[in-house]
Design an enzyme around this catalytic site. Sequence first.
Site: not given
Ligand code: URA
Length: 247
Positions: A106
């Site tokens: 993310d």
């Molecule tokens: N889980 C999440 O919620 N976000 C990420 O970026 C990776 C794993």
Amino acid sequence: MSKLPLERILQSQGFGTRKACRQLIDGGEVAIAGETVSGHRAVFETSGLEFTVFDEAWVYREHVYIALHKPANFECSRKPSHHPGVLSLLPEQFTWRDVQPVGRLDHDTTGLLLMSDDGAFIHAQSSPKRHIPKVYVATTHEPVTPALVDLLLAGVQLHDEPAPLAALTCRQIATHQLEIVLEQGKYHQVKRMLAAAGNHCSALQRSAIGALTLEALALDAGTWCYLDEAQLALLMPDPERVRPPAT
Ligand code: URA
């Protein structure tokens, strides 16, 4: 072993179109063993070839395998919309080589991100069948409790998932921090699992993929390195953990 004209070598290494590479050579900007190369058709053995472009040293690589310490506020998407893309953290040659992130983090998640221009490697690393554990350190809004850890280990039901998802391992590391190891890579998985377990993720870092750790790589946020054979071997699935296909 393969021999190629220098203009094609430069093109394969991300120095632009064939025409642009030819112009670099003819403009005297490319040197091999300290000698400016004249003639873009000169042929060189690619294996182990070292060269300079604008006095910057490069080594020929058929493919590149990169570890990036992703900072917050960078997007893994190829067409980033709200934040700069992670490719902007790498030399522009890598964009020309079509280097891509292996999976996604993310925009606000930090930590270890693999990148490569080797499609087979990207595919293999992304395959859910490989069961490569990914280690995350999550900072939580509410304090971590033994019940929260137990719930994440037992499995939580996420919207749109057919079955509960469980952490491979999970342990508290501070009052508001836990380490969670997952072998799936579902959308927002850590954040959604924490929310489903009644807490909330306020910061997330991926600290390892397989046995390759961010700590061992010693990368500052925003910096990257090439991965060598030994480091790539740490990404292989642990044979003990690979499950036989369902019958
Ligand atoms: N889980 C999440 O919620 N976000 C990420 O970026 C990776 C794993």
